[in-house]
Structures are given as C-alpha cells and as structure tokens.
Design a protein around this motif. Structure first.
Motif, short mmCIF file in Angstrom:
data_model
loop_
_atom_site.label_atom_id
_atom_site.label_comp_id
_atom_site.label_asym_id
_atom_site.label_seq_id
_atom_site.Cartn_x
_atom_site.Cartn_y
_atom_site.Cartn_z
N LEU A 234 5.02 -13.78 -24.96
CA LEU A 234 4.18 -13.08 -24.14
C LEU A 234 2.96 -12.48 -24.89
O LEU A 234 1.94 -11.86 -24.17
CB LEU A 234 4.96 -12.09 -23.26
N GLY A 235 2.87 -12.33 -25.97
CA GLY A 235 1.85 -11.92 -26.80
C GLY A 235 2.11 -10.54 -27.25
O GLY A 235 0.96 -9.84 -27.58
N GLY A 236 3.06 -9.88 -26.96
CA GLY A 236 3.23 -8.40 -27.09
C GLY A 236 3.81 -8.18 -28.50
O GLY A 236 4.10 -9.18 -29.42
N CYS A 237 3.91 -6.68 -29.10
CA CYS A 237 4.28 -6.37 -30.07
C CYS A 237 5.58 -5.66 -29.87
O CYS A 237 5.84 -4.84 -28.74
CB CYS A 237 3.09 -5.52 -30.84
N ILE A 238 6.58 -5.22 -31.09
CA ILE A 238 7.66 -4.69 -30.93
C ILE A 238 7.96 -4.03 -32.03
O ILE A 238 7.75 -4.31 -33.52
CB ILE A 238 8.78 -5.60 -30.40
N ALA A 239 8.39 -2.65 -32.04
CA ALA A 239 8.82 -1.81 -33.36
C ALA A 239 10.29 -1.41 -32.73
O ALA A 239 10.47 -0.90 -31.96
CB ALA A 239 7.91 -0.70 -33.35
N THR A 240 11.27 -1.53 -33.94
CA THR A 240 12.82 -1.33 -33.54
C THR A 240 13.24 -0.44 -34.44
O THR A 240 12.91 -0.48 -35.88
CB THR A 240 13.52 -2.80 -33.75
N VAL A 241 13.89 0.57 -34.12
CA VAL A 241 15.07 1.40 -35.07
C VAL A 241 16.60 1.07 -34.48
O VAL A 241 16.74 1.40 -33.40
CB VAL A 241 14.68 2.80 -34.39
N ASN A 242 17.25 0.50 -35.39
CA ASN A 242 18.56 0.22 -35.27
C ASN A 242 19.49 1.44 -35.41
O ASN A 242 19.18 2.35 -36.61
CB ASN A 242 18.98 -0.87 -36.03
N PHE A 243 20.49 1.82 -34.67
CA PHE A 243 21.31 2.94 -35.01
C PHE A 243 22.52 2.78 -34.81
O PHE A 243 23.00 1.74 -33.78
CB PHE A 243 20.51 4.17 -34.39
N ALA A 244 23.62 3.32 -35.35
CA ALA A 244 24.86 3.25 -35.30
C ALA A 244 25.45 4.48 -34.62
O ALA A 244 25.04 5.48 -34.89
CB ALA A 244 25.55 2.91 -36.60
N SER A 245 26.71 4.42 -33.86
CA SER A 245 27.35 5.70 -33.25
C SER A 245 28.52 5.27 -33.26
O SER A 245 29.18 4.20 -33.20
CB SER A 245 26.59 6.00 -31.89
N PRO A 246 29.64 6.46 -33.20
CA PRO A 246 31.16 6.19 -33.29
C PRO A 246 31.44 6.17 -31.90
O PRO A 246 30.87 7.06 -30.80
CB PRO A 246 31.78 7.40 -33.71
N LYS A 325 26.77 -0.41 -32.33
CA LYS A 325 25.35 -0.70 -32.95
C LYS A 325 24.25 -0.82 -31.76
O LYS A 325 24.60 -1.59 -30.84
CB LYS A 325 25.19 -1.83 -33.83
N CYS A 326 23.13 -0.09 -31.70
CA CYS A 326 22.08 -0.30 -30.64
C CYS A 326 20.73 -0.35 -31.28
O CYS A 326 20.54 0.00 -32.24
CB CYS A 326 22.26 0.91 -29.72
#
Length: 365
Positions: A234-246, A325-326
C-alpha cells in the motif's frame, strides 16, 4: 455454576484467564510500550493533535476492559483529549452486559471519562463492522482517525472464514481486507499501532506459544509479517519493536497433566488444573464453533496428548512458564512520520531491559 467443559467454549472466559497479570507479562509489557511510545509521540508531535482532540479508532475492541486500560494510560499525552471510536464484528456480545461488544466498550469508556480517567471531546462512537470481509466502513463517512489501534485479533480471520478457515488464499485475502479497511480510516499524517504475536526470531528469542499451537490447530503465528507485507504493498512504512514476555502455568503433578488429556475428567479438575485447561484452550485460538472447544477437537483427532505434553515439556524446562513473543508495530502513510517512528522504535528497543524489570515488578504485585 457453569461446567468447565462449557467454560472452555467461551472466548471471554478463556481470554480473561490468559490476561491475569500475575501469570502473564504480555499485556503489562504492551501497556508499558504504549505508554512510552505515546510519551515520545507527544514530544515529537506524531499522530497527536495539538490544537484539537485526537481521533482514536480502537479496532476489535472486544468487551472494553482493555480499551479503558490503554486509553486511560495514554490520556495524559493528549493535550485536547480524544474523540473515541470503537469497532468490532456485529456478532460480538459481552457475556457481562448482554450488549454488543461495541456498545459495552463505548459505555465503559464513557464511564471512565466521567470518573476522570480520560478526557472525551464527545460521547464515544460505536461502529459494528465486519473487519475481514465485505465493505463495512470502520469510521463514519467523512471521518478519519489520527491513531488506529489494533490489538491481537488478526488471528481470528480464520474464525470468520467458515469452511475456508484453513485455505491460505482465503486467509491472506481476509487479512488484506482488514488492513485495507484500517488504512482507509487512517489520516494521511496519522499512525496505526498493531500488536500481535509473532514467530520472529531476529532477536534470538523464539516464541513458545503460537508456533507450537500452529502445529496442532493451524493458528496464525505470522500476522505481523502479513501486515508488514500488505502495508508495503500500500506504500506505507513500518517500524517494529519485538518483545518477549512470560506466561506462567500453575504447578501440576504428573497426574494433573495427564488428567488434562481426558475430557471425561475435565469437570472434576482442581482449580490449578482448570486454569491450565483454560490457558491451553485459549492458546489453541479456535473459537469458531461455539458447540465444541478447541481442546475437544484435538481430543477427537487424537492429538490432545501430544499438545498437552509439548506445553508440559516447555514449562518444565523453563521453570513453569513459556515465552510469548509479540511485535509492537507502528505504521504510517507519511514518509516524514516514518522517519520519526524509526527513531522512536530504536529508543523503545534500547529500553527493553528497563521495561522488563518494570513488567516483573507488576507481575509480582
């Protein structure tokens, strides 16, 4: 009292079990990241309106408790308050109120505003819409959202597809329709936040939840990647932070784990085993058939023993918990906003150790 066999057919009951903060760090970490992201959005004037209320669209709002929690957490960063819109599928009914999810959410957000938890510029607007098919609009005609929030419902595209729920083409089409609808509702200078579980291992930490469930139940464990692909198209941009939790499981004896495999014993389980059963049923992410729980389907297929044993093995190896993981995704149509989001993502990632300590403290309260 409703039998345990009936409880595990109820999405709200199983979801509430999963959300208990003493046993699950996911929503705590998600809330921390939202809070800190909005702090940076406010500092850099990203998405948040400075002279007028900020229009927020909460997609797949559910029964509203989480909507109240996250909007209350970020309210301090909105100088002129918010206009709140919420949407969910028309068939979603709160077992607490008997009303549609959207009506229940709007009522709870309005009550939170009356209690001073957040500032609303007008009463909340509830919109019933099918996200994964058709042409239902997510916003009233002529309105756009400055911030779109989408949390943990992309997996449910399979529930909306009926007999096609395992058809890769139908799944891809349904998710693209959902992303397209949210994209259409987003202001050109706004931002969209998506939080979904992921099988990403770029940080060296594998997920032990949906990738395991995927083998037995077909649950989607790659929703963030699918979103990223569509946004790129779609021509968009994305920034991602992967994080883990119990995600902690109750301590069960060998006999307790074995009892989970036998459906005839489910209504006689003790409280710890019952919690484990509800958790395992939620992890299966299959609520398409209200007459038959996901674990019942696994029992019918003869795979429930392997499913239970795999999670038992993981918890035994990791001291009673599994790793979830998210991906915390920030998406925009604007190249200018994208540059800011890249910087914000780096700042959030750098502070993950600090946020993990805060998560651990909250889980211990």
């Amino acid at each position: 009292m409703t039998s345990l066999s009936a409880q595990i057919r109820d999405y709200d009951i199983c979801f509430a079990e999963f959300l208990k903060p003493s046993g699950n760090g996911q929503k705590i970490m998600q809330a921390i990241l939202l809070r800190e992201a909005f702090r940076l959005f406010a500092q850099q004037e990203v998405g948040i309106k400075q002279a007028t209320p900020t229009a927020i669209l909460d997609v797949s709002c559910g029964p509203g408790d989480y909507s109240v929690a996250w909007t209350s957490d970020i309210a301090r960063f909105l100088p002129n308050g918010m206009i709140f819109y919420c949407t969910d599928y028309p068939g979603g009914v709160s077992r607490e109120t008997g009303e549609k999810y959207t009506t229940t959410t709007a009522g709870k957000v309005w009550a939170a505003a009356q209690n001073g938890q957040l500032l609303l510029a007008q009463p909340p607007v509830a919109i019933n819409a099918d996200l994964f098919s058709g042409e239902d609009r997510l916003m009233p005609a002529g309105k756009l959202a400055d911030i779109v929030h989408w949390s943990h419902s992309g997996y449910h595209v399979r529930d909306s597809l009926g007999a096609d729920r395992d058809d890769p083409r139908a799944i891809g089409l349904g998710l693209n329709i959902a992303v397209d609808k949210m994209w259409a509702a987003l202001d050109p200078s706004g931002l969209m936040l998506s939080v979904h579980q992921t099988r990403d291992v770029s940080d060296g930490v594998p997920s032990q939840m949906l990738p395991v469930s995927h083998k037995y139940c077909g649950v989607l464990d790659d929703v963030p990647k699918r979103i990223e692909t569509r946004i790129g198209q779609l021509g968009g941009c994305i920034a991602t932070v992967n994080f883990a939790s119990p995600l902690k499981f109750p301590e069960l004896s060998a006999a307790g784990w074995e009892a989970l495999k036998r459906s005839a014993q489910w209504d006689h389980l003790d409280s710890a085993s019952a919690r484990t059963l509800r958790l395992l049923n939620f992890i299966a992410h299959d609520f398409a058939d209200p007459a038959k729980a996901a674990l019942r389907k696994l029992a019918d297929k003869g795979t429930i023993a392997a499913y239970v044993d795999e999670f038992r093995s993981i918890t035994a190896t990791h001291g009673g918990y599994i790793i979830v993981k998210c991906a915390f995704q920030m998406l925009t149509k604007s190249k200018e906003v994208a540059i800011k989001l890249d910087g914000i993502a780096r700042q959030l990632h750098d502070k993950l150790p600090e946020y993990n300590r805060e998560m651990a403290v909250e889980m211990g309260k």
